[in-house]
Design an enzyme around this catalytic site. Sequence first.
Site, PDB file in Angstrom:
ATOM      1  N   ARG A 186     -40.637   0.855 -39.979  1.00 59.84           N
ATOM      2  CA  ARG A 186     -39.397   0.350 -40.575  1.00 59.84           C
ATOM      3  C   ARG A 186     -38.473   1.526 -40.893  1.00 59.84           C
ATOM      4  NH1 ARG A 186     -39.899  -0.899 -45.162  1.00 59.84           N
ATOM      5  NH2 ARG A 186     -42.127  -0.674 -45.492  1.00 59.84           N
ATOM      6  N   TYR A 190     -39.453  -2.266 -33.247  1.00 56.27           N
ATOM      7  CA  TYR A 190     -40.631  -2.208 -34.128  1.00 56.27           C
ATOM      8  C   TYR A 190     -40.717  -3.440 -35.053  1.00 56.27           C
ATOM      9  CZ  TYR A 190     -43.709  -1.270 -37.954  1.00 56.27           C
ATOM     10  OH  TYR A 190     -44.696  -1.422 -38.888  1.00 56.27           O
ATOM     11  N   LYS A 195     -40.091  -9.463 -42.804  1.00 59.88           N
ATOM     12  CA  LYS A 195     -39.478  -8.787 -43.944  1.00 59.88           C
ATOM     13  C   LYS A 195     -38.040  -9.269 -44.143  1.00 59.88           C
ATOM     14  CE  LYS A 195     -43.214  -7.189 -44.835  1.00 59.88           C
ATOM     15  NZ  LYS A 195     -44.022  -6.025 -45.028  1.00 59.88           N
ATOM     16  N   HIS A 238     -43.899  -9.739 -51.892  1.00 63.82           N
ATOM     17  CA  HIS A 238     -44.678  -8.938 -50.935  1.00 63.82           C
ATOM     18  C   HIS A 238     -46.134  -8.913 -51.400  1.00 63.82           C
ATOM     19  CE1 HIS A 238     -45.004  -4.796 -48.681  1.00 63.82           C
ATOM     20  NE2 HIS A 238     -45.462  -5.784 -47.957  1.00 63.82           N
ATOM     21  N   SER A 266     -46.391  -1.178 -48.808  1.00 64.57           N
ATOM     22  CA  SER A 266     -46.787  -1.120 -47.400  1.00 64.57           C
ATOM     23  C   SER A 266     -47.905  -0.111 -47.178  1.00 64.57           C
ATOM     24  CB  SER A 266     -45.582  -0.734 -46.557  1.00 64.57           C
ATOM     25  OG  SER A 266     -44.555  -1.668 -46.753  1.00 64.57           O
ATOM     26  N   CYS A 268     -50.894  -0.088 -48.314  1.00 60.99           N
ATOM     27  CA  CYS A 268     -51.659   0.236 -49.526  1.00 60.99           C
ATOM     28  C   CYS A 268     -52.796  -0.754 -49.771  1.00 60.99           C
ATOM     29  CB  CYS A 268     -50.730   0.317 -50.731  1.00 60.99           C
ATOM     30  SG  CYS A 268     -49.655   1.763 -50.655  1.00 60.99           S
ATOM     31  N   GLY A 269     -53.174  -1.522 -48.766  1.00 65.89           N
ATOM     32  CA  GLY A 269     -54.425  -2.262 -48.880  1.00 65.89           C
ATOM     33  C   GLY A 269     -54.359  -3.774 -49.012  1.00 65.89           C
ATOM     34  N   LYS A 270     -53.215  -4.407 -48.732  1.00 66.18           N
ATOM     35  CA  LYS A 270     -53.152  -5.873 -48.865  1.00 66.18           C
ATOM     36  C   LYS A 270     -54.064  -6.584 -47.859  1.00 66.18           C
ATOM     37  CE  LYS A 270     -48.699  -6.099 -48.496  1.00 66.18           C
ATOM     38  NZ  LYS A 270     -48.551  -4.634 -48.452  1.00 66.18           N
ATOM     39  N   ASP A 280     -49.718 -10.667 -46.547  1.00 70.58           N
ATOM     40  CA  ASP A 280     -48.527  -9.822 -46.719  1.00 70.58           C
ATOM     41  C   ASP A 280     -47.437 -10.459 -47.574  1.00 70.58           C
ATOM     42  OD1 ASP A 280     -47.357  -7.243 -45.967  1.00 70.58           O
ATOM     43  OD2 ASP A 280     -45.889  -8.388 -44.817  1.00 70.58           O
ATOM     44  N   ASN A 293     -49.134   4.463 -37.915  1.00 69.95           N
ATOM     45  CA  ASN A 293     -48.633   3.106 -38.210  1.00 69.95           C
ATOM     46  C   ASN A 293     -48.802   2.192 -36.997  1.00 69.95           C
ATOM     47  OD1 ASN A 293     -47.444   1.141 -39.948  1.00 69.95           O
ATOM     48  ND2 ASN A 293     -45.479   1.405 -38.898  1.00 69.95           N
ATOM     49  N   ARG A 342     -50.276  -0.908 -35.002  1.00 64.97           N
ATOM     50  CA  ARG A 342     -50.441  -2.235 -35.608  1.00 64.97           C
ATOM     51  C   ARG A 342     -51.140  -3.202 -34.668  1.00 64.97           C
ATOM     52  NH1 ARG A 342     -48.443  -3.294 -41.073  1.00 64.97           N
ATOM     53  NH2 ARG A 342     -47.654  -1.247 -41.653  1.00 64.97           N
ATOM     54  N   ARG A 350     -50.683   3.395 -54.634  1.00 64.44           N
ATOM     55  CA  ARG A 350     -51.473   4.535 -54.190  1.00 64.44           C
ATOM     56  C   ARG A 350     -51.143   5.685 -55.126  1.00 64.44           C
ATOM     57  NH1 ARG A 350     -53.553   5.733 -48.848  1.00 64.44           N
ATOM     58  NH2 ARG A 350     -53.189   3.678 -47.967  1.00 64.44           N
TER      59      ARG A 350
HETATM   60  P1  GTP Z   1     -48.764  -3.422 -44.718  1.00 66.46           P
HETATM   61  O1  GTP Z   1     -49.185  -4.234 -43.538  1.00 66.46           O
HETATM   62  O2  GTP Z   1     -47.972  -2.221 -44.331  1.00 66.46           O
HETATM   63  O3  GTP Z   1     -48.070  -4.219 -45.752  1.00 66.46           O
HETATM   64  O4  GTP Z   1     -50.115  -2.759 -45.325  1.00 66.46           O
HETATM   65  P2  GTP Z   1     -51.267  -3.361 -46.280  1.00 66.46           P
HETATM   66  O5  GTP Z   1     -50.831  -3.323 -47.695  1.00 66.46           O
HETATM   67  O6  GTP Z   1     -51.733  -4.661 -45.747  1.00 66.46           O
HETATM   68  O7  GTP Z   1     -52.425  -2.261 -46.126  1.00 66.46           O
HETATM   69  P3  GTP Z   1     -53.810  -2.303 -45.305  1.00 66.46           P
HETATM   70  O8  GTP Z   1     -54.795  -3.250 -45.902  1.00 66.46           O
HETATM   71  O9  GTP Z   1     -53.505  -2.470 -43.878  1.00 66.46           O
HETATM   72  O10 GTP Z   1     -54.347  -0.826 -45.578  1.00 66.46           O
HETATM   73  C1  GTP Z   1     -53.589   0.303 -45.260  1.00 66.46           C
HETATM   74  C2  GTP Z   1     -54.452   1.540 -45.209  1.00 66.46           C
HETATM   75  O11 GTP Z   1     -55.106   1.731 -46.456  1.00 66.46           O
HETATM   76  C3  GTP Z   1     -55.539   1.456 -44.143  1.00 66.46           C
HETATM   77  O12 GTP Z   1     -55.648   2.681 -43.494  1.00 66.46           O
HETATM   78  C4  GTP Z   1     -56.772   1.142 -44.938  1.00 66.46           C
HETATM   79  O13 GTP Z   1     -57.933   1.623 -44.309  1.00 66.46           O
HETATM   80  C5  GTP Z   1     -56.505   1.812 -46.285  1.00 66.46           C
HETATM   81  N1  GTP Z   1     -57.168   1.078 -47.399  1.00 66.46           N
HETATM   82  C6  GTP Z   1     -57.139  -0.260 -47.611  1.00 66.46           C
HETATM   83  N2  GTP Z   1     -57.896  -0.600 -48.693  1.00 66.46           N
HETATM   84  C7  GTP Z   1     -58.409   0.542 -49.168  1.00 66.46           C
HETATM   85  C8  GTP Z   1     -59.281   0.860 -50.276  1.00 66.46           C
HETATM   86  O14 GTP Z   1     -59.741  -0.010 -51.020  1.00 66.46           O
HETATM   87  N3  GTP Z   1     -59.589   2.170 -50.459  1.00 66.46           N
HETATM   88  C9  GTP Z   1     -59.093   3.153 -49.635  1.00 66.46           C
HETATM   89  N4  GTP Z   1     -59.444   4.403 -49.895  1.00 66.46           N
HETATM   90  N5  GTP Z   1     -58.281   2.894 -48.584  1.00 66.46           N
HETATM   91  C10 GTP Z   1     -57.950   1.620 -48.352  1.00 66.46           C
HETATM   92  C1  SPV Z   2     -44.888  -3.390 -44.290  1.00 60.64           C
HETATM   93  O1  SPV Z   2     -44.358  -2.319 -43.961  1.00 60.64           O
HETATM   94  O2  SPV Z   2     -44.969  -3.771 -45.476  1.00 60.64           O
HETATM   95  C2  SPV Z   2     -45.495  -4.255 -43.257  1.00 60.64           C
HETATM   96  C3  SPV Z   2     -45.278  -3.908 -41.867  1.00 60.64           C
HETATM   97  O3  SPV Z   2     -46.091  -5.260 -43.574  1.00 60.64           O
HETATM   98  S1  SPV Z   2     -43.699  -4.410 -41.370  1.00 60.64           S
HETATM   99  O4  SPV Z   2     -43.777  -5.798 -40.922  1.00 60.64           O
HETATM  100  O5  SPV Z   2     -43.322  -3.550 -40.265  1.00 60.64           O
HETATM  101  O6  SPV Z   2     -42.758  -4.312 -42.440  1.00 60.64           O
HETATM  102 MN    MN Z   3     -46.338  -5.454 -45.731  1.00 58.95          MN
END
Ligand code: GTP
Ligand code: SPV
Ligand code: MN
Length: 601
Positions: free
Chosen positions: A86, A216, A225, A245, A267, A269-271, A294, A383, A385, A416
């Site tokens: 983004r 993207y 988004k 979000h 984003s 951070c683990g959702k 998400d 990043n 996906r 984070r």
């Molecule tokens: P968006 O799709 O961008 O909104 O991301 P998201 O918030 O869904 O994050 P996602 O679960 O994909 O995790 C993002 C990164 O953080 C990945 O590389 C994971 O491996 C890492 N991660 C997720 N949960 C944890 C956790 O509990 N501990 C640690 N250390 N890393 C984590």
């Molecule tokens: C985020 O960045 O929070 C995502 C990926 O979930 S995107 O759809 O590209 O915004």
């Molecule tokens: Mn997201």
Amino acid sequence: MKNTAPAIFAPDGIGDTKPINQAMLDWVHEIGTLTEPENIFWCDGSERENEFLIAESLKQNVLIKLNEKKVPRSYLHRSNPNDVARVERFTFICTPTKEEAGPTNNWSEPAETYSKLHGLLKGAMRGRTMFVVPYIMGPPDSPLTKVGFEITDSKYVVLSMRIMTRMGKIALERLGNDPKAEWNRGVHSLLDVDPARRFICHFPQDNTIISVGSGYGGNVLLSKKCLALRIGSYLARKQGWMAEHMLILGVESPEGKKHYVAAAFPSACGKTNFAMLIPPKHFKGWKVTTVGDDIAWMQVRDGRLYAVNPESGYFGVVPGTSYKSNPNAMKSIARDSLYTNVALTDDGDVWWEGKDGPPPAHAIDWRGNDWTPESKEKAAHPNSRFTTPMRNNPALDSDVEEGKGVPISAIIFGGRRSDTVPLVYQALDWDHGVYLGATMASETTAAAAGAVGQVRRDPMAMLPFCGYNIGDYFQHWLDIGKRLTHPPLIFNVNWFRKGAGGKFLWPGFGENMRVLKWVINRCEVNGGALQSPLGWLPGPHDLDLEELDIDHKCVAELLGIDHGEWQKEIAEHKKFFDSLGGVVPQQLLSQRDQLAARFTE
Ligand code: GTP
Ligand code: SPV
Ligand code: MN
């Protein structure tokens, strides 16, 4: 302009499902006259259409077919290397006044912006096919569900929208022929994928989005988004609901008692990971199910907050995904998936940093170059996906299609943070919880272009996604609270605190069940807690750490509150609120005073 998306020519019976709604047809005509495409392709979401579009995408190298035995019905897409995330700098909220967009958004004047974008779109689809993608966001029988149309010249966008939304006939039927029906107008063109001509512009008052110059996901899947959060949050405030979000998960105890939890983490951070959590062995009989990974749309019903997931697929971060960290995600993406910017192995499989097993001896990296384990560059973009239908998730919640949504017992905020913020704590009440959300901060990630690892305030994980004035958004949260007789309890978590050695103190992933269990116990009013200046904190025996190999010292560090760090943190809260120029509601300012006072008690 270079033609980045040559036209395709469909046989009879494909691409000709014209809607009957005249307002819709007029709009398509208008955009067609402006962009001058070679032809128009009306999508109906059918299997046959999908197969045709995939075949054409393979011919044009928009997709690469993966090994059918290793990852059935799945494809790799490589984006332009200048276009991998983004772009917040080029994202605009074009409300009539700057005040409406508020201090945290880029604003630009609507008439001028339309005129600039129309200039860029003039003749932009010459020699290209213009796709018209009808879709709905939300379960078909939810009162919150919205109709959207996205015009695009990208086949990758069409194929992705079919996974991410309920696409095709279902939307045409819902729209019907009422010329006054409410629906979102989305226009997307790749142009020539030049960062100098890349803009993602929202006109909330017109329910309109125009996105140019990018391919993207977050910039171009306008359902996500752009509609579900930026326009969504604007509509939500007007109409008295919430667009957030947040992931939504269900958690069932061995006794069969079920709660739903929504969680806002910025984003990457683990959702997705939290939404698909598999409890460790010790938690026999506990079950976690996914409603969404998400976005949550929430409304007040009988004094409670109910949530639906407006999407129907996951657009998730690939690196770090493994059978160890997230088995449900691995199973979900084992078929029917689009991969973007991962590495391709010599046997037609996909690979990324953090996947199970040893790295391949040779692969083609995300840019299309040779790669070996000795290479300095990453094989997959940080990043990169996956796009996969939620139906593939073995842990999909049974109420994911429930129109009224699922009742939310707890809301969790999290970011984070290497330091300062404990593993988990609970707000004292709703307003205090809103303060936690409003002041949360997180280290920036690769999900958005720009520096990575810098702590920034990201209220409710909505900094890049709130479609109006952040002060009004805070007030909306406070107002929703007043309508809740059974408000969700509010928590803050931090999976990312680091020890002196720079290593994460908490194992994370499945082990986050231990924190989730405490959250659920608090909802059930049988979880112990200690009062702290921050709010309720689990005492040494309140977290179930059975069968977890973790040092007592680590746990103490994870739950510790360093007064020096918090003096700085509270000063940062003040700095942030001050930077917003007087829009922050008085209740939140006084929450800060109360927090500061609790530290001196
Ligand atoms: P968006 O799709 O961008 O909104 O991301 P998201 O918030 O869904 O994050 P996602 O679960 O994909 O995790 C993002 C990164 O953080 C990945 O590389 C994971 O491996 C890492 N991660 C997720 N949960 C944890 C956790 O509990 N501990 C640690 N250390 N890393 C984590
Ligand atoms: C985020 O960045 O929070 C995502 C990926 O979930 S995107 O759809 O590209 O915004
Ligand atoms: Mn997201």
